[in-house]
Design a protein around this motif. Structure first.
Motif, mmCIF file in Angstrom:
data_model
loop_
_atom_site.group_PDB
_atom_site.id
_atom_site.type_symbol
_atom_site.label_atom_id
_atom_site.label_comp_id
_atom_site.label_asym_id
_atom_site.label_seq_id
_atom_site.Cartn_x
_atom_site.Cartn_y
_atom_site.Cartn_z
ATOM 1 N N UNK A 237 -17.730 1.739 0.233
ATOM 2 C CA UNK A 237 -16.937 1.140 -0.270
ATOM 3 C C UNK A 237 -15.826 1.824 -1.465
ATOM 4 N N UNK A 238 -16.106 2.349 -1.947
ATOM 5 C CA UNK A 238 -15.330 2.728 -3.162
ATOM 6 C C UNK A 238 -15.131 4.425 -2.217
ATOM 7 N N UNK A 239 -15.573 5.228 -1.885
ATOM 8 C CA UNK A 239 -15.378 6.301 -1.272
ATOM 9 C C UNK A 239 -14.181 6.038 -0.646
ATOM 10 N N UNK A 240 -14.049 5.272 0.288
ATOM 11 C CA UNK A 240 -12.664 4.985 1.233
ATOM 12 C C UNK A 240 -12.020 4.058 0.053
ATOM 13 N N UNK A 241 -11.737 3.484 -0.464
ATOM 14 C CA UNK A 241 -10.992 3.351 -1.769
ATOM 15 C C UNK A 241 -10.123 4.886 -2.228
ATOM 16 N N UNK A 242 -11.584 6.234 -2.429
ATOM 17 C CA UNK A 242 -10.898 7.167 -3.182
ATOM 18 C C UNK A 242 -10.005 8.411 -2.245
ATOM 19 N N UNK A 243 -10.366 8.305 -0.982
ATOM 20 C CA UNK A 243 -9.871 8.272 0.716
ATOM 21 C C UNK A 243 -8.892 8.494 0.529
ATOM 22 N N UNK A 244 -8.368 6.879 0.739
ATOM 23 C CA UNK A 244 -7.034 6.113 0.591
ATOM 24 C C UNK A 244 -6.166 6.260 -0.012
ATOM 25 N N UNK A 245 -6.626 5.976 -1.472
ATOM 26 C CA UNK A 245 -5.573 6.426 -2.937
ATOM 27 C C UNK A 245 -5.102 8.003 -2.886
ATOM 28 N N UNK A 246 -6.150 8.994 -2.240
ATOM 29 C CA UNK A 246 -5.370 10.242 -2.381
ATOM 30 C C UNK A 246 -4.978 10.846 -1.049
ATOM 31 N N UNK A 247 -4.986 10.256 -0.416
ATOM 32 C CA UNK A 247 -4.325 10.821 0.964
ATOM 33 C C UNK A 247 -2.474 9.940 0.651
ATOM 34 N N UNK A 248 -2.782 8.874 0.349
ATOM 35 C CA UNK A 248 -1.557 8.200 0.240
ATOM 36 C C UNK A 248 -0.493 8.572 -1.157
ATOM 37 N N UNK A 249 -1.489 8.862 -2.159
ATOM 38 C CA UNK A 249 -0.839 10.123 -2.888
ATOM 39 C C UNK A 249 0.030 11.121 -2.623
ATOM 40 N N UNK A 250 -1.268 12.053 -1.598
ATOM 41 C CA UNK A 250 -0.049 13.246 -1.031
ATOM 42 C C UNK A 250 0.537 13.211 -0.335
ATOM 43 N N UNK A 251 0.844 11.792 0.778
ATOM 44 C CA UNK A 251 2.047 11.238 1.579
ATOM 45 C C UNK A 251 3.297 10.864 0.141
#
Length: 57
Positions: free
Chosen positions: A1-15
């Motif tokens: 679950x934490x990995x999914x949150x980190x990935x979503x946070x990273x992609x939203x930051x990039x966008x």
């Protein structure tokens, strides 16, 4: 679950960063003059010549 949150946070930051860069980037379009600038001498001369031609007709 934490990995999914980190990935979503990273992609939203990039966008969001990409949108900020392209949205607030400088637009170097020289076709439209700045409305606060006064017309140049060349433009004034061209307008005067056109008015003189119309008055002579």
């Amino acid at each position: 679950m934490m990995k999914l949150q980190k990935v979503l946070l990273g992609t939203s930051a990039v966008i969001l960063s990409t949108g900020l860069l392209f949205g607030c980037g400088a637009n170097n379009d020289e076709q439209e003059p700045d409305p606060t600038e006064e017309p140049s001498e060349e433009q004034n001369q061209g307008e005067n010549e056109m008015e003189e031609e119309q008055n002579q007709s």
